[in-house]
Design a protein around this motif. Sequence first.
Motif, short mmCIF file in Angstrom:
data_model
loop_
_atom_site.label_atom_id
_atom_site.label_comp_id
_atom_site.label_asym_id
_atom_site.label_seq_id
_atom_site.Cartn_x
_atom_site.Cartn_y
_atom_site.Cartn_z
N PHE A 107 59.91 11.64 12.38
CA PHE A 107 58.75 11.79 11.50
C PHE A 107 57.50 11.22 12.17
CE2 PHE A 107 56.05 10.70 7.83
CZ PHE A 107 56.01 11.93 7.20
N GLU A 108 57.66 10.08 12.85
CA GLU A 108 56.53 9.47 13.56
C GLU A 108 56.01 10.40 14.65
OE1 GLU A 108 59.10 7.74 12.53
OE2 GLU A 108 58.27 5.97 11.50
N GLU A 109 56.94 11.04 15.34
CA GLU A 109 56.52 12.00 16.38
C GLU A 109 55.80 13.19 15.74
OE1 GLU A 109 59.69 11.49 20.04
OE2 GLU A 109 60.43 12.43 18.21
N PHE A 110 56.27 13.60 14.59
CA PHE A 110 55.63 14.70 13.86
C PHE A 110 54.18 14.33 13.53
CE2 PHE A 110 55.49 17.00 9.52
CZ PHE A 110 54.98 18.16 10.08
N ILE A 111 53.97 13.11 13.07
CA ILE A 111 52.60 12.64 12.79
C ILE A 111 51.76 12.69 14.07
CG2 ILE A 111 51.19 10.63 12.12
CD1 ILE A 111 53.38 9.84 10.17
N GLY A 112 52.35 12.24 15.16
CA GLY A 112 51.66 12.29 16.46
C GLY A 112 51.29 13.71 16.85
N MET A 113 52.16 14.65 16.52
CA MET A 113 51.90 16.06 16.84
C MET A 113 50.69 16.57 16.04
SD MET A 113 55.84 17.40 16.72
CE MET A 113 55.53 19.15 16.99
N ILE A 114 50.67 16.23 14.77
CA ILE A 114 49.54 16.66 13.94
C ILE A 114 48.25 16.03 14.47
CG2 ILE A 114 48.53 16.63 11.60
CD1 ILE A 114 51.41 16.57 10.50
N GLU A 115 48.36 14.77 14.87
CA GLU A 115 47.18 14.08 15.40
C GLU A 115 46.63 14.78 16.65
OE1 GLU A 115 47.74 10.11 16.83
OE2 GLU A 115 45.59 9.70 16.75
N SER A 116 47.51 15.16 17.57
CA SER A 116 46.94 15.80 18.77
C SER A 116 46.39 17.17 18.43
CB SER A 116 47.89 15.81 19.96
OG SER A 116 49.15 16.25 19.61
N GLY A 117 47.00 17.86 17.45
CA GLY A 117 46.45 19.14 17.01
C GLY A 117 45.04 18.99 16.44
N VAL A 118 44.87 18.01 15.57
CA VAL A 118 43.56 17.79 14.95
C VAL A 118 42.52 17.39 16.00
CG1 VAL A 118 42.27 16.35 13.29
CG2 VAL A 118 44.55 17.19 12.69
N SER A 119 42.91 16.52 16.92
CA SER A 119 41.97 16.10 17.97
C SER A 119 41.51 17.29 18.80
CB SER A 119 42.62 15.08 18.91
OG SER A 119 43.00 13.96 18.17
N SER A 120 42.40 18.24 19.01
CA SER A 120 42.00 19.39 19.83
C SER A 120 41.03 20.30 19.06
CB SER A 120 43.21 20.15 20.34
OG SER A 120 43.69 21.02 19.37
N VAL A 121 41.17 20.37 17.74
CA VAL A 121 40.20 21.12 16.94
C VAL A 121 38.82 20.46 17.07
CG1 VAL A 121 39.52 21.82 14.59
CG2 VAL A 121 41.91 22.00 15.30
N GLU A 122 38.83 19.13 17.05
CA GLU A 122 37.56 18.40 17.20
C GLU A 122 36.96 18.62 18.59
OE1 GLU A 122 38.34 14.66 14.16
OE2 GLU A 122 39.16 14.56 16.18
N ALA A 123 37.83 18.58 19.61
CA ALA A 123 37.34 18.75 20.98
C ALA A 123 36.74 20.14 21.16
CB ALA A 123 38.48 18.53 21.97
N ARG A 124 37.38 21.11 20.56
CA ARG A 124 36.92 22.48 20.74
C ARG A 124 35.69 22.81 19.88
NH1 ARG A 124 39.03 27.80 22.35
NH2 ARG A 124 40.73 27.00 23.60
N GLY A 125 35.74 22.42 18.62
CA GLY A 125 34.67 22.80 17.69
C GLY A 125 33.52 21.80 17.63
N LYS A 126 33.74 20.61 18.16
CA LYS A 126 32.72 19.54 18.18
C LYS A 126 32.22 19.16 16.79
CE LYS A 126 32.03 19.59 22.85
NZ LYS A 126 33.35 20.18 23.11
N ALA A 127 33.01 19.41 15.77
CA ALA A 127 32.57 19.03 14.43
C ALA A 127 33.06 17.62 14.09
CB ALA A 127 33.12 20.01 13.40
N VAL A 128 32.27 16.90 13.33
CA VAL A 128 32.69 15.60 12.80
C VAL A 128 32.68 15.69 11.28
CG1 VAL A 128 31.84 14.29 14.80
CG2 VAL A 128 30.33 14.67 12.83
N VAL A 129 33.28 14.70 10.63
CA VAL A 129 33.35 14.70 9.17
C VAL A 129 31.95 14.77 8.57
CG1 VAL A 129 34.00 13.29 7.17
CG2 VAL A 129 35.58 13.51 9.10
N GLY A 130 31.79 15.58 7.55
CA GLY A 130 30.50 15.69 6.86
C GLY A 130 29.71 16.91 7.28
#
Length: 216
Positions: A107-130
């Motif tokens: 489950f911890e690895e699963f959380i880590g997987m989601i985290e790297s997925g989300v970070s890559s959306v940020e890296a690609r789209g350059k959006a921040v919260v708000g």
Amino acid sequence: MEVTLDRAFFKRSIENMARLIEKERDHLTHLDSEIGDGDHGVNMSIGFREVTKQLETIDEATEDLSAFLKKVGMSLLGKVGGASGPLYGSLFMKMGDNVKGKNEVTFEEFIGMIESGVSSVEARGKAVVGEKTMIDALRPGIDFLKSQTIDNNELEVFGDFIEVMQEGSESTIPLVAKKGRAMRLGERAIGHKDPGSESSWMLMNAFYEELKKELN
Ligand code: ADP
Ligand code: MG
């Protein structure tokens, strides 16, 4: 007992995502028609229909979860027009980054997987919260997940994660958009929910539904 999630879990979750997207297609498109070009539900549906079509082949052709998710992401990326295609494509592709050689994760690895997925959306789209994008749901969601101590409470934590994402999606309603098509509307975007923030919690909810079946 430690929770492990195997490749079949991910496969079922992705099939469930495809079902949920079909069900919510018109709703997502409606949201996008208020502040975008009215194609978000259609884009997601085209993408997940393609993934569904290829899923067996992808499953047979890949040796580990990493390659499996990479190919799922690539098939999304190749098929979905619009901003959301490359963003969700890279989310799935990067989810597989740290699980090379594995077909089962904790489950911890699963959380880590989601985290790297989300970070890559940020890296690609350059959006921040708000900025009124899917990041308004994804970022607070993953921050919450990472902050939790996991001790036989996986389902509860993941359920709360979905709620945090839903709240994040709601939080886009009063915002002016700083990224994506809705930017052009300026203050006219106020009062409407961002469609990508809605689809992103729905995708994570597909994992939750499968997790419930798995852990109950
Ligand atoms: P398009 O806007 O090209 O028509 P879609 O309608 O499929 O593509 O997707 C729109 C969604 O994509 C938005 O609701 C928003 O959540 C998301 N989005 C757009 N640009 C960005 C970005 N730079 N970063 C993160 N998400 C974004
Ligand atoms: Mg659109």
